[in-house]
Design an enzyme around this catalytic site. Structure first.
Site, PDB file in Angstrom:
ATOM      1  N   PRO A 104       0.833  -1.207   0.000  1.00 42.86           N
ATOM      2  CA  PRO A 104       0.000   0.000   0.000  1.00 42.86           C
ATOM      3  C   PRO A 104       0.868   1.259   0.000  1.00 42.86           C
ATOM      4  O   PRO A 104       1.920   1.291   0.641  1.00 42.86           O
ATOM      5  CB  PRO A 104      -0.797  -0.104   1.302  1.00 42.86           C
ATOM      6  CG  PRO A 104      -0.674  -1.503   1.751  1.00 42.86           C
ATOM      7  CD  PRO A 104       0.569  -2.086   1.144  1.00 42.86           C
ATOM      8  N   LEU A 105       0.402   2.268  -0.728  1.00 41.13           N
ATOM      9  CA  LEU A 105       1.201   3.502  -0.878  1.00 41.13           C
ATOM     10  C   LEU A 105       1.141   4.396   0.341  1.00 41.13           C
ATOM     11  O   LEU A 105       0.066   4.586   0.903  1.00 41.13           O
ATOM     12  CB  LEU A 105       0.618   4.328  -2.026  1.00 41.13           C
ATOM     13  CG  LEU A 105       0.917   3.890  -3.436  1.00 41.13           C
ATOM     14  CD1 LEU A 105       0.176   4.782  -4.403  1.00 41.13           C
ATOM     15  CD2 LEU A 105       2.416   3.977  -3.685  1.00 41.13           C
ATOM     16  N   LEU A 159       4.806   1.374   4.837  1.00 44.74           N
ATOM     17  CA  LEU A 159       5.424   0.092   4.471  1.00 44.74           C
ATOM     18  C   LEU A 159       6.558   0.260   3.443  1.00 44.74           C
ATOM     19  O   LEU A 159       6.996  -0.727   2.841  1.00 44.74           O
ATOM     20  CB  LEU A 159       4.368  -0.886   3.937  1.00 44.74           C
ATOM     21  CG  LEU A 159       3.235  -1.264   4.895  1.00 44.74           C
ATOM     22  CD1 LEU A 159       2.362  -2.355   4.286  1.00 44.74           C
ATOM     23  CD2 LEU A 159       3.757  -1.725   6.248  1.00 44.74           C
ATOM     24  N   SER A 181       6.803   1.765   0.408  1.00 45.34           N
ATOM     25  CA  SER A 181       6.495   1.490  -1.004  1.00 45.34           C
ATOM     26  C   SER A 181       7.436   2.250  -1.948  1.00 45.34           C
ATOM     27  O   SER A 181       7.919   1.687  -2.935  1.00 45.34           O
ATOM     28  CB  SER A 181       5.046   1.858  -1.312  1.00 45.34           C
ATOM     29  OG  SER A 181       4.796   3.205  -0.960  1.00 45.34           O
ATOM     30  N   ALA A 206      10.477   3.354  -1.446  1.00 45.20           N
ATOM     31  CA  ALA A 206      11.841   2.815  -1.397  1.00 45.20           C
ATOM     32  C   ALA A 206      11.930   1.542  -2.229  1.00 45.20           C
ATOM     33  O   ALA A 206      12.903   1.328  -2.974  1.00 45.20           O
ATOM     34  CB  ALA A 206      12.247   2.521   0.050  1.00 45.20           C
ATOM     35  N   ASP A 209      14.539   2.851   4.954  1.00 44.26           N
ATOM     36  CA  ASP A 209      13.682   2.102   4.034  1.00 44.26           C
ATOM     37  C   ASP A 209      14.473   1.517   2.869  1.00 44.26           C
ATOM     38  O   ASP A 209      14.277   0.362   2.474  1.00 44.26           O
ATOM     39  CB  ASP A 209      12.605   3.019   3.442  1.00 44.26           C
ATOM     40  CG  ASP A 209      11.600   3.481   4.480  1.00 44.26           C
ATOM     41  OD1 ASP A 209      11.906   3.384   5.676  1.00 44.26           O
ATOM     42  OD2 ASP A 209      10.519   3.932   4.083  1.00 44.26           O
TER      43      ASP A 209
HETATM   44  C1  MEV Z   1       8.628   7.481   8.170  1.00 43.98           C
HETATM   45  O1  MEV Z   1       8.481   6.258   7.449  1.00 43.98           O
HETATM   46  C2  MEV Z   1       9.618   7.307   9.285  1.00 43.98           C
HETATM   47  C3  MEV Z   1       9.926   8.583  10.048  1.00 43.98           C
HETATM   48  O2  MEV Z   1      10.828   8.219  11.091  1.00 43.98           O
HETATM   49  C4  MEV Z   1      10.537   9.649   9.175  1.00 43.98           C
HETATM   50  C5  MEV Z   1      11.942   9.313   8.715  1.00 43.98           C
HETATM   51  O3  MEV Z   1      12.657   8.543   9.368  1.00 43.98           O
HETATM   52  O4  MEV Z   1      12.361   9.900   7.700  1.00 43.98           O
HETATM   53  C6  MEV Z   1       8.668   9.141  10.693  1.00 43.98           C
END
Ligand code: MEV
Length: 328
Positions: free
Chosen positions: A112-113, A117, A119, A121, A164
């Site tokens: 899911p966008l 999760l 997506s 990356a 990510d």
């Molecule tokens: C977002 O997926 C994760 C955060 O920690 C932001 C980041 O690390 O860039 C909220």
């Protein structure tokens, strides 16, 4: 066609606090974005995206961003399918030195966008891998992660962490602290995901936490406390102690909630998972909406979530040790 896939991820621990130098532990899950590329001779990019949670669409545009047509699709789809691919293909051009190369790009994703999760990356990792391989270069996972990080950094105007993209390129559980990313030993994790069908605004949520942290010492202490939870979580993972991992996930969710990044639907899903005797549950990613991650070796949590008002979709997604996969 050259085809690569890359996994999404959940944060077991540490989102938001990672922005302030605390460690975090994301882990790759068996939900993938697949990107296929075919070289074009005219230097243009044609992106076809399907299954990105909404209707499929096709966009065709030239090598410069000014050249794009006005396409009537949701902002998030356009972002995922064009900006990330555009920037990923810039990395391909940079790696291979072929500044004029164009591609037909097809994206399929079951992540899911914008829902926490990873997506974008996964799309960036798979697109760079497929694009470079189509031109005869195979990147090592570390370099692939670095190039995909630059893609996210460009598109998100400097608001990207390495978590990510590293996790998606290498797979497995990962420890991230500042620019340092490394793989962690982890037992199999019985991961269940609940998705409320929405997405939070990461920039706004990060800014909200930043404001609280500047205004209140106890909010800064809360961010540090998340760092302590993460360090304990790493020990629990190393010991294979899933009950302790779950307990710490619950704690982490409480601290994130105190920082204002949970939501009614995320809390409802977290409590449904706990009521179903999950070992632990928390939001994953920026919050505000999107996904929760729960640990449950039984089918109970998935079933309970599927009956929870506010939960659009519940599914199991095993931890995967496999990052980028070269399919064709
Ligand atoms: C977002 O997926 C994760 C955060 O920690 C932001 C980041 O690390 O860039 C909220």
């Amino acid at each position: 066609m050259t085809l690569s896939s890359a996994p999404g991820k959940v944060y077991l621990f540490g989102e938001h606090a990672v922005v302030y130098g605390e460690p975090a532990v994301p882990c790759a899950i068996e939900r993938r974005a697949r990107v296929g590329v075919e070289r074009r001779d005219d230097g243009r990019l044609r992106v076809h995206a399907e299954d990105l949670s909404l209707d499929g669409f096709t966009v065709e545009y030239g090598a410069t961003t000014d050249d794009r047509p006005d396409v009537n699709v949701s902002e998030s789809l356009l972002t995922a399918a064009t900006q990330y691919v555009d920037s990923a293909i810039e990395q391909v051009r940079d790696v291979t030195g072929d500044d004029e190369v164009g591609f037909d790009v097809t994206i399929e994703s079951d992540i899911p966008l914008g829902a926490g999760l990873g997506s974008s990356a996964a799309v960036a990792v798979a697109a760079i891998d497929a694009g470079t391989r189509a031109l005869g270069t195979t990147l090592e996972p570390d370099e692939l992660a670095e190039r995909a990080y630059r893609t996210e950094y460009d598109v998100q105007e400097g608001q990207a962490s390495r978590a990510d993209t590293f996790c998606s390129a290498t797979g497995g559980a990962v420890r991230v602290e500042g620019d340092d990313c490394r793989s962690l030993e982890s037992p199999d994790l019985p991961i269940v995901i609940g998705f409320d069908g929405g997405a939070g605004d990461t920039g706004e949520l990060v800014a909200g936490v930043r404001g609280l942290r500047e205004q209140y010492e106890f909010a800064a202490d809360t961010v540090e406390a998340i760092g302590d939870v993460v360090r304990n979580g790493e020990d629990a993972l190393a010991a294979g102690d899933l009950e302790e991992v779950g307990r710490l996930m619950n704690f982490n969710h409480g601290l994130l909630s105190a920082l204002g990044v949970s939501s009614r639907s995320l809390d409802a899903m977290v409590w449904a998972a706990r009521d179903a005797d999950a070992l632990g549950a928390k939001l994953t990613g920026a919050g505000g909406g999107g996904c929760i991650v729960a640990l449950d070796p039984t089918p109970e949590t998935e079933t309970a979530l599927s009956f929870t008002p506010g939960c659009e979709n519940a599914f199991r997604a095993a931890l995967t040790g496999e990052g980028v996969k070269r399919l064709e």
